[in-house]
Design a protein around this motif. Sequence first.
Motif, PDB file in Angstrom:
ATOM      1  N   HIS A 100       0.846  -1.203   0.000  1.00 27.53           N
ATOM      2  CA  HIS A 100       0.000   0.000   0.000  1.00 27.53           C
ATOM      3  C   HIS A 100       0.880   1.253   0.000  1.00 27.53           C
ATOM      4  O   HIS A 100       0.672   2.167  -0.808  1.00 27.53           O
ATOM      5  CB  HIS A 100      -0.906  -0.012   1.235  1.00 27.53           C
ATOM      6  N   LEU A 101       1.860   1.275   0.883  1.00 30.37           N
ATOM      7  CA  LEU A 101       2.733   2.446   0.989  1.00 30.37           C
ATOM      8  C   LEU A 101       3.638   2.573  -0.231  1.00 30.37           C
ATOM      9  O   LEU A 101       3.866   3.675  -0.728  1.00 30.37           O
ATOM     10  CB  LEU A 101       3.568   2.346   2.269  1.00 30.37           C
ATOM     11  N   GLU A 102       4.152   1.447  -0.733  1.00 30.26           N
ATOM     12  CA  GLU A 102       5.029   1.502  -1.905  1.00 30.26           C
ATOM     13  C   GLU A 102       4.274   1.923  -3.160  1.00 30.26           C
ATOM     14  O   GLU A 102       4.813   2.631  -4.015  1.00 30.26           O
ATOM     15  CB  GLU A 102       5.703   0.142  -2.112  1.00 30.26           C
ATOM     16  N   PHE A 103       3.033   1.468  -3.284  1.00 25.45           N
ATOM     17  CA  PHE A 103       2.226   1.854  -4.444  1.00 25.45           C
ATOM     18  C   PHE A 103       1.968   3.366  -4.435  1.00 25.45           C
ATOM     19  O   PHE A 103       2.056   4.022  -5.471  1.00 25.45           O
ATOM     20  CB  PHE A 103       0.893   1.108  -4.444  1.00 25.45           C
ATOM     21  N   ILE A 104       1.657   3.905  -3.274  1.00 24.06           N
ATOM     22  CA  ILE A 104       1.424   5.354  -3.164  1.00 24.06           C
ATOM     23  C   ILE A 104       2.686   6.115  -3.553  1.00 24.06           C
ATOM     24  O   ILE A 104       2.640   7.080  -4.326  1.00 24.06           O
ATOM     25  CB  ILE A 104       0.985   5.723  -1.732  1.00 24.06           C
ATOM     26  N   THR A 105       3.822   5.665  -3.027  1.00 20.27           N
ATOM     27  CA  THR A 105       5.101   6.308  -3.335  1.00 20.27           C
ATOM     28  C   THR A 105       5.404   6.267  -4.831  1.00 20.27           C
ATOM     29  O   THR A 105       5.976   7.203  -5.398  1.00 20.27           O
ATOM     30  CB  THR A 105       6.247   5.633  -2.553  1.00 20.27           C
ATOM     31  N   ALA A 106       4.976   5.161  -5.480  1.00 21.24           N
ATOM     32  CA  ALA A 106       5.229   4.985  -6.920  1.00 21.24           C
ATOM     33  C   ALA A 106       4.219   5.720  -7.787  1.00 21.24           C
ATOM     34  O   ALA A 106       4.308   5.686  -9.017  1.00 21.24           O
ATOM     35  CB  ALA A 106       5.215   3.495  -7.261  1.00 21.24           C
ATOM     36  N   GLY A 107       3.248   6.390  -7.152  1.00 17.94           N
ATOM     37  CA  GLY A 107       2.276   7.169  -7.918  1.00 17.94           C
ATOM     38  C   GLY A 107       1.062   6.388  -8.380  1.00 17.94           C
ATOM     39  O   GLY A 107       0.301   6.868  -9.229  1.00 17.94           O
ATOM     40  N   LEU A 108       0.847   5.195  -7.811  1.00 19.44           N
ATOM     41  CA  LEU A 108      -0.336   4.410  -8.172  1.00 19.44           C
ATOM     42  C   LEU A 108      -1.519   4.803  -7.284  1.00 19.44           C
ATOM     43  O   LEU A 108      -1.342   5.122  -6.101  1.00 19.44           O
ATOM     44  CB  LEU A 108      -0.046   2.914  -7.996  1.00 19.44           C
ATOM     45  N   ASN A 109      -2.713   4.786  -7.863  1.00 15.59           N
ATOM     46  CA  ASN A 109      -3.918   5.063  -7.080  1.00 15.59           C
ATOM     47  C   ASN A 109      -4.340   3.810  -6.324  1.00 15.59           C
ATOM     48  O   ASN A 109      -4.446   2.725  -6.901  1.00 15.59           O
ATOM     49  CB  ASN A 109      -5.065   5.496  -7.998  1.00 15.59           C
ATOM     50  N   VAL A 110      -4.579   3.949  -5.035  1.00 15.71           N
ATOM     51  CA  VAL A 110      -5.074   2.856  -4.198  1.00 15.71           C
ATOM     52  C   VAL A 110      -6.240   3.380  -3.368  1.00 15.71           C
ATOM     53  O   VAL A 110      -6.375   4.589  -3.171  1.00 15.71           O
ATOM     54  CB  VAL A 110      -3.966   2.313  -3.270  1.00 15.71           C
TER      55      VAL A 110
END
Length: 303
Positions: A100-110
């Motif tokens: 969850h945190l890595e996806f946010i950092t990578a610019g993915l919508n969650v």
Amino acid sequence: MNTFDFAIAYTWEYDFDFVDAIEKILQAEGLSTYRVADYNIKEVTEDVKSKKLAFRTYMDRASDVDDDYLELAKILTRRKIRIFNPYDKVQHAIDKASMHLEFITAGLNVPYSIIIPPHKHNNDLKISVDDLAVLGRPFIIKPCNTTGGGIGVVTGAETLKEVLDERSTFDNDKYILQQKIYPKTLDGKRAWFRCFWAFGKPICCWWDDQTHIYETISREEIEIFNLKKLYEITRKISRLTALDFFSTEIAITEDNKFVVIDYVNDQCDMRFKSKHQDGIPDEIVYDIIEQLKKAVIKEIKKK
């Protein structure tokens, strides 16, 4: 020593057709294959340990649910056998809180989410009704590391009591409380997709989150509905996880946001649609196996 190019361990009865198809396609290419299952796991483990038997590549669809397969997994890891997926990468990728945190950092919508600690480590949960209100109702409750088949997932939670009750189910696991996402409709279909990362190739299909029915995506639909981003997102997740094979769920909302829902599933249900109503379209299963074949050949050429 008897050495095989590829071995697959499985314990689920519905994997039989998938394993049959893998062996048929790899053997047609001149590759040698080996099955590891409940009937021979102890013998295989002893033979590998004593170096009577060896594998050049290995796919493990068993040790996550059956401890009898763990010793073999450890031996093959120590011997640096190419394993699809590497165990250390899997442990990182299936942790929903980390992803969850890595996806946010990578610019993915969650989905908006709240991560709560394991019940065993922190019995006194500091979360209020006001905190939950931000998620909206209903919301989703998921264990962060217990995966497969929706185990432990509550899709229609409404109250704080449900959170308190559910987190004791897997009391050594973190939990993620997740906003419920509602997809838009595209030509009568819910804009919900399951995307596979298959040994270097993204393969996406329609997947109705309510009926669990798959459909292939046509080239025309990719253009008409601007679905190329599904493949871009899947590629990005592959770079973050470094897994060889996984699936993820992506939905498109009314405001055209591509939202990653179920982050990483490393053990994909590979039942054929021709035999199971909610199975994967046969052509997609065969495409995945073709990609596996290429990965095995590539690995063997390295040695």
